[in-house]
Scaffold this active site. Structure first.
Site, PDB file in Angstrom:
ATOM      1  N   GLN A  61      13.451  47.369  32.492  1.00  0.00           N
ATOM      2  CA  GLN A  61      13.448  46.447  33.636  1.00  0.00           C
ATOM      3  C   GLN A  61      14.888  46.077  33.979  1.00  0.00           C
ATOM      4  OE1 GLN A  61      10.796  46.202  35.247  1.00  0.00           O
ATOM      5  NE2 GLN A  61      11.189  44.627  36.779  1.00  0.00           N
ATOM      6  N   LEU A  62      15.269  46.464  35.183  1.00  0.00           N
ATOM      7  CA  LEU A  62      16.653  46.249  35.632  1.00  0.00           C
ATOM      8  C   LEU A  62      17.073  44.801  35.411  1.00  0.00           C
ATOM      9  CD1 LEU A  62      19.089  47.542  37.165  1.00  0.00           C
ATOM     10  CD2 LEU A  62      18.126  46.459  39.222  1.00  0.00           C
ATOM     11  N   HIS A  63      18.183  44.613  34.710  1.00  0.00           N
ATOM     12  CA  HIS A  63      18.657  43.254  34.469  1.00  0.00           C
ATOM     13  C   HIS A  63      20.175  43.189  34.514  1.00  0.00           C
ATOM     14  CE1 HIS A  63      18.166  45.229  30.526  1.00  0.00           C
ATOM     15  NE2 HIS A  63      19.179  44.501  30.107  1.00  0.00           N
ATOM     16  N   LEU A  64      20.652  42.122  35.142  1.00  0.00           N
ATOM     17  CA  LEU A  64      22.093  41.870  35.274  1.00  0.00           C
ATOM     18  C   LEU A  64      22.528  40.928  34.152  1.00  0.00           C
ATOM     19  CD1 LEU A  64      24.719  41.859  37.114  1.00  0.00           C
ATOM     20  CD2 LEU A  64      23.758  39.773  38.137  1.00  0.00           C
ATOM     21  N   TYR A  88      26.056  45.442  34.549  1.00  0.00           N
ATOM     22  CA  TYR A  88      24.882  46.126  34.007  1.00  0.00           C
ATOM     23  C   TYR A  88      25.297  47.078  32.886  1.00  0.00           C
ATOM     24  CZ  TYR A  88      22.799  44.691  38.480  1.00  0.00           C
ATOM     25  OH  TYR A  88      22.352  43.975  39.557  1.00  0.00           O
TER      26      TYR A  88
END
Length: 767
Positions: A662-665, A654
């Site tokens: 928006q949480l994104h890997l 991350y």
DNA sequence: GTTCTAGAAC
DNA sequence: GTTCTAGAAC
């Protein structure tokens, strides 16, 4: 009564005719609680203001409504006084509960604005009565009178009147008037006097613009009177496009053309047609095009045909279809396609195509001029203008967008920001223009509708390449959206005299969404719906959530730029994009998306679908299962890519401070071989401590319940070092040359915790 | 986040 | 002269 103005038959009617109808409007006196009124008379010396005021005072007093006349010519102990004295006298009278007649010339907006404001202090209605008689009549009366209160009489009067008329500015609702009555002849004046005279204490008058007709003979009249040949200086002050029936000779036709040019290069289809076929068309055309402010008017530029390089021929078809459809379905509106140049090809194409269609050509026509100066320079009053916006709804960029934002000032930027952050192609957003905006004050524009059309320019975002099937569809959607938004505004436009909503104009003259409480087709709701649609559905929940956050006392440290919302949008509505090549997988918990600008041969994002989880900073222990799911999905896709290319090595992690909401890997191959990797920030965001390995993140959340973020911009500005051998390089091109060849093993700390995923680790089960 | 571009670096 | 970057614009 001033004998000099006695020529005006402004006394109460003795004809016995219906007293209160002007220009065919329905009877306007309404029985209700009654409100105080500030009536601002507007007219040059000799127009009959004092006669009007005295007649109304007498009549209305008889009807039971107390009035005060505030006359600048007499306010100084019977002699001329100052504007300040007038303001004070008017304010005092209002406090005493009287209605007030402001009897001074008030020909310029600035001169009357302070009197308009008086109405607000006591919640009174503010009306304008514009005594717009032919100049020669005013001059003739003022020259011949001998005992004028303000001493505008005799030989000087002609010069005074002439000078004043040069600067006259017709009243606009946007100045704050709730009602404007135009009187262009003695008959109009008589009717207006009768109407105000009949106004009892429990009466009020309908809102709107009444009695306005086309103008024209005024200036010619002055010139005739003064016997001067040179008309240019006066023509420049003319605000109307089409003038009087005096233009019947060829010479006068030339004057019309000249006037239009001088008035900002104005030239409409209608005007040109009129010049060509003047004798046939004159009567029907002149009133409609020139000053018919009872029609709510939208001026719009051609969408997508400039920077977005949309084919002009195709665009013109779309414009003509959309516009003619629209004006045939709506009866109180007018559309004007505007371009800067006389040589504009899009205007020519539209004119040609429109000419072949059957519709009321006074309600859709083209106009050459600056869209930000249509009223002041072009004499065309447009309540609403459209902006060919960019998707970020930001100023600048040149063209119409830059011009409109520039002309409207910061007020438009702020107002826009309150309505929407971004716009999708094919959509529009209507923004009420604050009354502080110069565009509102000087041009009478109450709304700007931002529109985004399709892009055919490969150098701009969302290029449709040459897909004109989609392009035409999106362009049509853009115009439909624009016109629908405009229709919502028009429904509450006061100029529509028999419209039940016409009295719902706010005192400031700004039609705000809250003012539009019309029940007709729920314009308020449709406006709101449109607002959210235009942004993409993401912003409605976004705003709601932010408000919830505020209510709950939550601290939102990061404000997301308009460009940072796209992952959120995908996460919330992946079904909308399911046909896109870039969407690899959709589950209840996440969406797997190819990065639009991959920084390596393989680079995908596993985006959490949890609303409210913007970044690692929001992650709590409760999210650990989600983090594991994201990680598993990342592994799965890395494995898949390794099957396709065993030479790759992947890292999952991350950004400690992401740019996109928006949480994104990130799942990214370590070749970094991509043209989209262009700068130091790109490099360091994946190869420095700024990049947090997914396994470390999960460990930390497991142990501490959250992730320690130490946002350090310096990490992104560090020198460029190879992620394998740690050698330093002077610039990105040299670094890229190096990493393409570097075969050094990765640093050992990567290997310790299975942070690197390669074909060998997969085979040995290390991952 | 990308694109654009002036001016620094070469 | 070209290449490249940093920062502004979007």
């Amino acid at each position: 009564m001033d004998p000099g103005e006695g020529g005006s038959p402004a006394a109460p009617s003795t004809s016995g005719a219906a007293p209160v109808t002007i220009a065919g409007a329905a009877a306007e006196i309404k029985e209700d609680a009654g409100k105080q009124v500030v009536v601002i008379l507007i007219g040059p010396p000799g127009s009959g203001k004092s006669t009007f005021a005295e007649a109304v005072m007498a009549g209305a007093a008889a009807a039971g409504r107390p009035w005060a006349r505030v006359c600048q010519d007499t306010i100084g102990k019977g002699k001329a006084g100052t504007k300040i004295q007038c303001l004070k006298a008017a304010a005092d009278a209002l406090k005493e509960g009287k209605s007030v007649l402001i009897d001074r010339c008030n020909l310029e907006r600035e001169q009357r604005s302070d009197f308009v404001k008086l109405g607000c202090t006591v919640q009174a209605d503010v009306h304008a009565v514009f005594l717009d008689l032919p100049a020669k009549v005013c001059i003739s009366r003022s020259v011949s009178r001998t005992s004028h209160e303000g001493n505008v009489q005799g030989g000087m009067a002609a010069m005074v009147v002439n000078r004043m008329l040069k600067n006259k500015q017709a009243p606009l609702l946007t100045e704050g008037f709730s009602r404007i009555t135009f009187c262009t002849d003695d008959d109009d004046i008589k009717k207006a006097v009768d109407m105000y005279s009949a106004l009892g204490p429990s009466h009020s008058l309908a809102s709107g613009v009444f009695g306005q007709k086309s103008k024209g003979p005024v200036q010619t009249g002055i010139m005739k009177f003064l016997k001067k040949a040179d008309t240019s200086s006066i023509n420049k002050s003319s605000g109307t496009m089409v003038t009087s029936s005096e233009r019947k000779t060829g010479q006068q036709n030339t004057t019309l053309k000249q006037e239009n040019l001088e008035a900002g290069g104005a030239c409409s289809m209608q005007v040109e047609k009129k010049l060509d076929n003047l004798k046939e068309k004159e009567e029907q055309s002149k009133e409609k095009v020139s000053s018919d402010t009872s029609l709510c008017t939208l001026a719009f530029p051609s969408i997508s045909t400039a920077d977005f390089q949309f084919d002009l021929e195709k665009a013109s078809e779309v414009i003509v279809d959309a516009a003619t459809d629209f004006v045939q379905k709506h009866d109180n509106v007018r559309l004007v396609l505007v371009d800067l140049s006389q040589k504009s090809r899009i205007l020519s194409l539209v004119k040609d195509k429109a000419a072949k269609k059957s519709f009321d050509s006074s309600r859709f026509f083209t106009f050459v001029g600056d869209i930000t100066q249509l009223h002041s320079k072009g004499g065309l009053q447009c309540n609403v203008i459209a902006n060919a916006a960019n998707w970020r709804l930001k100023p600048g960029g040149g063209g119409v967008n830059a011009a409109i934002f520039n002309a409207a000032g910061e007020a438009l930027q702020h107002a826009t920001k309150e309505c929407a952050d971004t716009l999708r192609p094919g959509n529009s957003i209507a923004v009420p223009l604050p009354s502080t905006s110069p565009l509102h004050q000087q041009e009478g524009v109450t709304h700007v509708i931002h529109v985004l059309g399709p892009n055919m320019n490969p150098m701009r975002p969302d290029c449709l390449k040459s897909d004109y099937t989609k392009g035409c569809k999106v362009l049509r959607e853009a115009y439909n959206s624009l016109f629908e938004n405009f229709a919502s505004i028009a429904r509450s436009y006061p100029g529509k005299q028999n419209d039940e909503t016409s009295s719902r104009k706010s005192a400031s003259g700004v039609i705000s969404p809250n003012d539009s409480k019309t029940k007709r087709e729920g314009s308020d709701d449709s406006q709101r719906t449109k607002k959210y649609n235009s942004m993409g559905s993401s912003d409605a929940p976004n705003q709601a959530r932010e408000e919830d956050n505020k209510k709950n006392g939550a601290v939102t440290n990061k404000t997301w730029g308009s460009w940072a919302q796209s992952l959120y949008e995908v996460a919330m509505h992946p079904e909308k994009y399911k046909n896109a090549d870039s969407i690899l997988e959709i589950s209840d918990e996440f969406v797997v998306l190819k990065d639009l600008y991959p920084k390596a041969k393989r680079h995908v994002l596993v985006i959490s679908r949890t609303d409210g989880l913007d970044s690692l900073a929001d992650v709590k222990k409760v999210h650990l299962p989600l983090l594991r799911s994201l990680h598993s999905a990342g592994l799965k896709w890395a494995h898949k890519f390794l099957e396709e290319d065993a030479s790759l090595t992947f890292r999952l992690g991350y950004h400690s401070v992401p740019s996109m909401r928006q949480l994104h890997l990130h799942v990214i191959s370590q070749d970094f071989n991509s043209p989209s990797l262009k700068n130091k920030k790109h490099w360091n965001s994946f190869t420095s401590a700024f990049f947090l390995d997914s396994v470390d993140v999960m460990d930390e959340v497991d142990q501490h319940g959250s992730v320690t973020i130490s946002p350090d911009e310096r990490l992104l500005a560090m020198e460029l070092r190879c992620h394998r051998c740690r050698s330093a390089h002077p610039n990105i091109p040299k670094l890229k040359t190096h990493i393409a060849a570097c075969k050094s093993p990765f640093p050992s700390h990567f290997l310790k915790k299975d942070k690197l995923l390669s074909a060998s680790t997969v085979r040995t089960g290390c991952s």
